[in-house]
Design a protein around this motif. Structure first.
Motif, short mmCIF file in Angstrom:
data_model
loop_
_atom_site.label_atom_id
_atom_site.label_comp_id
_atom_site.label_asym_id
_atom_site.label_seq_id
_atom_site.Cartn_x
_atom_site.Cartn_y
_atom_site.Cartn_z
N ARG A 48 -8.16 13.42 21.43
CA ARG A 48 -9.39 14.11 21.87
C ARG A 48 -10.23 14.59 20.69
O ARG A 48 -11.20 15.32 20.88
N HIS A 49 -9.84 14.19 19.49
CA HIS A 49 -10.56 14.56 18.27
C HIS A 49 -10.63 16.07 18.08
O HIS A 49 -11.63 16.61 17.59
N LEU A 50 -9.58 16.77 18.47
CA LEU A 50 -9.51 18.22 18.33
C LEU A 50 -8.40 18.65 17.38
O LEU A 50 -8.18 19.85 17.19
N TRP A 51 -7.74 17.69 16.80
CA TRP A 51 -6.57 18.00 16.00
C TRP A 51 -6.93 18.59 14.65
O TRP A 51 -7.91 18.20 14.01
N ILE A 52 -6.15 19.56 14.21
CA ILE A 52 -6.27 20.15 12.87
C ILE A 52 -4.93 20.00 12.17
O ILE A 52 -3.90 20.39 12.73
N ALA A 63 7.83 17.99 22.74
CA ALA A 63 6.64 18.56 23.38
C ALA A 63 5.59 18.93 22.32
O ALA A 63 4.38 18.68 22.50
N TRP A 64 6.04 19.50 21.23
CA TRP A 64 5.08 19.87 20.18
C TRP A 64 4.44 18.64 19.56
O TRP A 64 3.24 18.59 19.32
N GLY A 65 5.24 17.60 19.31
CA GLY A 65 4.70 16.37 18.74
C GLY A 65 3.71 15.71 19.68
O GLY A 65 2.67 15.19 19.24
N GLU A 66 4.02 15.71 20.99
CA GLU A 66 3.10 15.12 21.96
C GLU A 66 1.79 15.91 22.03
O GLU A 66 0.72 15.32 22.22
N ASP A 67 1.88 17.22 21.87
CA ASP A 67 0.66 18.05 21.84
C ASP A 67 -0.24 17.66 20.67
O ASP A 67 -1.47 17.59 20.80
N GLN A 68 0.38 17.38 19.51
CA GLN A 68 -0.41 16.99 18.35
C GLN A 68 -1.12 15.67 18.59
O GLN A 68 -2.31 15.53 18.28
N GLU A 69 -0.43 14.72 19.17
CA GLU A 69 -1.05 13.42 19.42
C GLU A 69 -2.12 13.50 20.50
O GLU A 69 -3.12 12.78 20.46
N SER A 70 -1.93 14.41 21.46
CA SER A 70 -2.96 14.60 22.48
C SER A 70 -4.24 15.16 21.85
O SER A 70 -5.35 14.73 22.18
N PRO A 89 -3.97 10.74 12.38
CA PRO A 89 -5.13 9.85 12.54
C PRO A 89 -5.17 8.70 11.54
O PRO A 89 -5.69 7.62 11.86
N ASP A 90 -4.65 8.89 10.33
CA ASP A 90 -4.70 7.82 9.32
C ASP A 90 -3.53 6.84 9.44
O ASP A 90 -3.38 5.94 8.60
N GLY A 91 -2.69 7.01 10.47
CA GLY A 91 -1.57 6.10 10.69
C GLY A 91 -0.27 6.54 10.08
O GLY A 91 0.80 5.98 10.38
N SER A 92 -0.32 7.56 9.22
CA SER A 92 0.92 8.05 8.63
C SER A 92 1.62 8.98 9.62
O SER A 92 1.04 9.39 10.63
N TRP A 93 2.87 9.32 9.31
CA TRP A 93 3.65 10.16 10.20
C TRP A 93 3.72 11.59 9.67
O TRP A 93 4.00 11.82 8.50
N GLY A 94 3.43 12.53 10.56
CA GLY A 94 3.56 13.93 10.22
C GLY A 94 4.80 14.50 10.88
O GLY A 94 5.35 13.91 11.82
N SER A 95 5.23 15.66 10.41
CA SER A 95 6.44 16.24 10.98
C SER A 95 6.42 17.75 10.87
O SER A 95 5.68 18.32 10.06
#
Length: 420
Positions: free
Chosen positions: A47-51, A36-43, A18-24
């Motif tokens: 939806r403002h459900l990410w942890i 698929a896992w990365g796309e799930d995180q961005e989805s 969310p802050d624009g940085s890249w996670g991995s």
């Protein structure tokens, strides 16, 4: 957009946070799985459900300590939570990541079941309530998606605390015994418990200046609390409604004022050497022997019948409220006297009137007078030795009762058989 990149022999997922940085996250066997896992995180982010996975890996112990440090709690509550964490919660969960606890509902249930092997049911409920509170805070702090405490069976439902209610005569009998073992202050403290309904911390925290001689009332504002072995005046009462003035019935005001006349210490109720009273010590040395008696003592002179076995100091609050209910005192007046908040709209629209206060004091005074007449045998003899001035009051009450009975017989005699 999320993508995958080679990482050693496997694949690593990359996604924008969310802050624009890249996670991995690495460790995927195939490129498709990583993407698929990365796309799930961005989805979830959209939806403002990410942890944040790193946040969810926070050890429970670290999070619990941060929560306790930042919480605004009374010193007694802080001490209780500290004890629960050190003795029951952290030994099980300290090193567990929060997300791992979230994924182990059955493990939580098993831990609760084990607590029942060493703790009483109410204590298990209190320990679990603290654990559940911390996990709920973790949910709000976006550490885990939900609390694993939902649906946990904590108690059997079979336990119900038994609350005893003493009679005025029983309170007087116990007060006489406390006078013998603890002195005049013990006599007054026992009666204050039954006739004010104030908490232990509120009564032993009283200081001489916290008394209104005009209105015959004690001020409950800064109770004496014990935490970590240290006694200190609390900055506030247990709840906002607990801050109050409690009027004393005439007999109790007279006894309390006599105690104040000889008070040379910062607190009204103190130990033999002037130190603050500690609940546990007072309970074991003085309170329990007075109420439980000693019926099996081989010395007949020390053999005492029980007054009300198991009766606790806190049950004086239950007794006070029950007496007032029996005497028809409105609920709003009962709640105000004990420092309780009225539920719902009653707290807004119902108020204690001077007439209600008068009725409370009259009802309590009548109960005291009835207890004087009800006292018999050795207890009455001992009371008159300790307080000889009460003999005149007892004689006056006895004469009044006999006169009322005689007047009643006279009225009945004047009624003709036909009218009857």
């Amino acid at each position: 957009m999320a993508y995958a990149q080679r990482h050693g022999k496997g694949w690593r997922a990359r996604y924008k946070k969310p802050d624009g940085s890249w996670g991995s996250r690495s460790g995927f066997e195939t490129k498709a799985a990583a993407e698929a896992w990365g796309e799930d995180q961005e989805s979830l982010i959209r939806r403002h459900l990410w942890i944040d996975p790193q946040e969810s890996e926070t050890p429970f112990g670290t999070f619990a300590e941060a929560w306790l440090t930042g919480s605004r709690l009374a010193i007694t509550t802080q001490a209780k939570y500290r004890s629960y964490l050190d003795n029951h919660v952290l030994p099980q969960w300290e090193d567990w990541p929060l997300i791992q606890i979230f994924n182990n509902h059955l493990e939580v249930q098993g831990w609760v079941n084990e607590l029942h092997d060493e703790l009483a049911e109410p204590t298990v409920a209190s320990v679990f309530a603290l654990f559940s509170t911390i996990m709920n805070v973790a949910v709000r702090a976006r550490k885990v998606p939900a609390s694993p405490c939902q649906g946990i069976r904590v108690t059997t439902g079979e336990y119900e605390a038994e609350r005893q209610v003493a009679t005025p005569a029983q309170f007087l009998r116990a007060a006489v015994r406390l006078h013998d073992s603890f002195g005049y202050a013990g006599f007054v403290l026992t009666l204050m418990d039954g006739y004010t309904g104030a908490r232990w911390s509120e009564l032993v925290g009283l200081q001489p200046h916290e008394y209104d001689e005009i209105n015959k009332a004690i001020r409950v504002q800064e109770p004496l609390t014990e935490a970590g072995g240290a006694l200190a005046k609390a900055k506030r009462t247990k709840t906002p409604a607990g801050k109050r003035w409690v009027q004393l019935p005439p007999f109790l005001a007279e006894l309390y004022e006599a105690l104040l006349e000889d008070c040379i210490h910062p607190y009204v109720f103190v130990g033999e050497k002037g130190g603050n009273l500690r609940r546990g010590n007072f309970r074991q040395r003085f309170w329990r022997p007075a109420w439980d008696g000693d019926p099996d003592n081989p010395d007949p002179g020390k053999r005492l019948a029980p007054v009300l076995p198991g009766f606790t100091f806190h049950e004086g609050r239950h007794t006070q409220r029950t007496w007032l209910a029996e005497d028809g005192i409105p609920e709003v007046a009962r709640a105000a006297r004990l420092g309780h908040k009225m539920p719902g709209m009653a707290n807004v629209y119902e108020h204690v009137t001077p007439e209600m206060k008068r009725r409370v004091l009259e009802a309590l005074q009548e109960r005291w007078e009835a207890s004087l007449l009800a006292l018999r045998g050795r207890d009455r003899a001992r009371l008159l030795v300790l307080h000889p001035q009460m003999e005149e009051q007892i004689n006056r009450l006895t004469a009044r009762r006999q006169a009322e009975a005689s007047e009643g017989d006279k009225i009945i005699a004047q009624i003709s058989p036909r009218q009857a």
